[in-house]
Scaffold this active site. Structure first.
Site, PDB file in Angstrom:
ATOM      1  N   TYR A 154       0.983  -1.234   0.066  1.00  3.26           N
ATOM      2  CA  TYR A 154      -0.081   0.108   0.150  1.00  3.26           C
ATOM      3  C   TYR A 154       0.775   1.063  -0.003  1.00  3.26           C
ATOM      4  O   TYR A 154       0.756   2.226  -0.752  1.00  3.26           O
ATOM      5  CB  TYR A 154      -0.951  -0.172   1.266  1.00  3.26           C
ATOM      6  CG  TYR A 154      -1.946   1.061   1.427  1.00  3.26           C
ATOM      7  CD1 TYR A 154      -2.981   1.013   0.821  1.00  3.26           C
ATOM      8  CD2 TYR A 154      -1.603   2.008   2.263  1.00  3.26           C
ATOM      9  CE1 TYR A 154      -4.085   2.233   0.935  1.00  3.26           C
ATOM     10  CE2 TYR A 154      -2.709   3.013   2.421  1.00  3.26           C
ATOM     11  CZ  TYR A 154      -3.852   2.886   1.582  1.00  3.26           C
ATOM     12  OH  TYR A 154      -4.863   4.036   1.933  1.00  3.26           O
ATOM     13  N   LYS A 158       0.977   4.184  -2.948  1.00  2.00           N
ATOM     14  CA  LYS A 158       0.530   5.395  -2.427  1.00  2.00           C
ATOM     15  C   LYS A 158       1.713   6.489  -2.755  1.00  2.00           C
ATOM     16  O   LYS A 158       1.395   7.656  -3.137  1.00  2.00           O
ATOM     17  CB  LYS A 158       0.072   5.353  -1.175  1.00  2.00           C
ATOM     18  CG  LYS A 158      -0.965   4.752  -0.843  1.00  2.00           C
ATOM     19  CD  LYS A 158      -2.319   5.242  -1.637  1.00  2.00           C
ATOM     20  CE  LYS A 158      -3.401   4.943  -1.184  1.00  2.00           C
ATOM     21  NZ  LYS A 158      -4.659   5.577  -2.163  1.00  2.00           N
TER      22      LYS A 158
END
Length: 296
Positions: A154, A158
């Site tokens: 993640y 991001k």
């Protein structure tokens, strides 16, 4: 007041949570909104917007499916003739420490967050260039900006979105396209049982959405990472310290460590205007002047 009357927005992952809150606020300010999600949530949010007197359309499909994304954009243009705003909000979690994480879970998270945003942005880019107007918001995260245990997939996706935003903001500038990131803090299932209810209530998605509205306004900034949560708004910057110059030689690495305090001293740090700024900065300390630029 920010008035979006006549503007058209696409919000991905808008069947609930943050995306729903963004879609409702944009519609409230007059935008015609395409609510994208995989399931029935998209229809539910559209019904909410219509009941409040707004205009909205649902489009079910995954941002990882290029054909589906292109069909969504074509459908929007056929219905409303333009696309002014894209809020790349769709995302998933597959949390696990890196040692225990399967590569398929790493790849899936990158596909949804990063490539999903790429697919959607690519599909609207030419339209926005031709219009001479566009507002694109990427959804980054503190997990990417600062790291978070168990979120290597993640966090990587991001932070990649920040780099994507930085370059698109430069490339889109002369076409009236402004590109920014939002780093939201909002209550999720992960936080249940960790924070007390009154604190979770302050992390409602609706308290993040004003940041999105600001970033799609006519006088929005560009190339900004805006953090938002609980009514707080901050800007995250990637900076460059003044640093040092080390003469070429056998002990260059040792010299770096010996002068580490000078390398990391933030008192004269700057925010580079583009990637080539780093090269100029380093050459200037070596006694040279770099006057060129990269790209057009």
């Amino acid at each position: 007041m920010i008035d979006l009357t006549g503007r058209v927005a696409i919000v991905t992952g808008a069947g609930g949570g943050l995306g729903r809150a963004h879609a409702l606020l944009l519609a409230q300010r007059g935008a015609r909104v395409v609510v994208n999600d995989l399931g029935e949530g998209a229809d539910t949010v559209v019904a909410e917007i219509l009941a409040a007197g707004g205009q909205a359309r649902a489009f079910r499909g995954s941002v990882t499916d290029v054909a589906s994304v292109q069909a969504m954009v074509a459908d929007t243009l056929a219905a409303w003739g333009r696309i002014d705003m894209l809020v790349n909000n769709a995302g998933i979690l597959r949390d696990k420490s890196f040692a225990k994480m399967e590569l398929d879970d790493f790849r899936l998270v990158v596909d949804v967050h990063l490539m999903g945003a790429v697919h959607c942005t690519k599909a609207v880019w030419d339209t926005m260039r031709a219009q001479g107007h566009g507002r694109i918001v990427m959804t980054t995260s503190s997990s990417g900006l600062y790291g978070n245990f168990g979120q290597s997939n993640y966090g990587a996706a991001k932070m990649a979105l920040v780099g994507f935003m930085q370059t698109l903001a430069l490339e889109g500038h002369k076409y009236g396209i402004r590109v920014n990131c939002i780093a939201p803090t909002a209550a999720t299932q992960m936080m249940e049982g960790i924070l007390p209810e009154e604190q979770l209530d302050m992390l409602r998605p609706e308290l993040v959405s004003p940041a999105v509205l600001a970033l799609v306004a006519d006088d929005a900034p560009t190339r900004v990472t805006l953090c938002a949560g609980a009514g707080g708004f901050e800007v995250a910057n990637i900076t460059l310290t003044r640093g040092i110059h080390v003469e070429e030689g056998a002990t260059a690495a040792e010299d770096i460590l010996a002068r580490w305090a000078d390398v990391t001293d933030r008192s004269a740090e700057t925010i580079p205007g583009e990637g080539f700024t780093q090269a100029r900065h380093e050459l200037s300390k070596a006694g040279f002047e770099a006057t060129g630029t990269v790209g057009t």
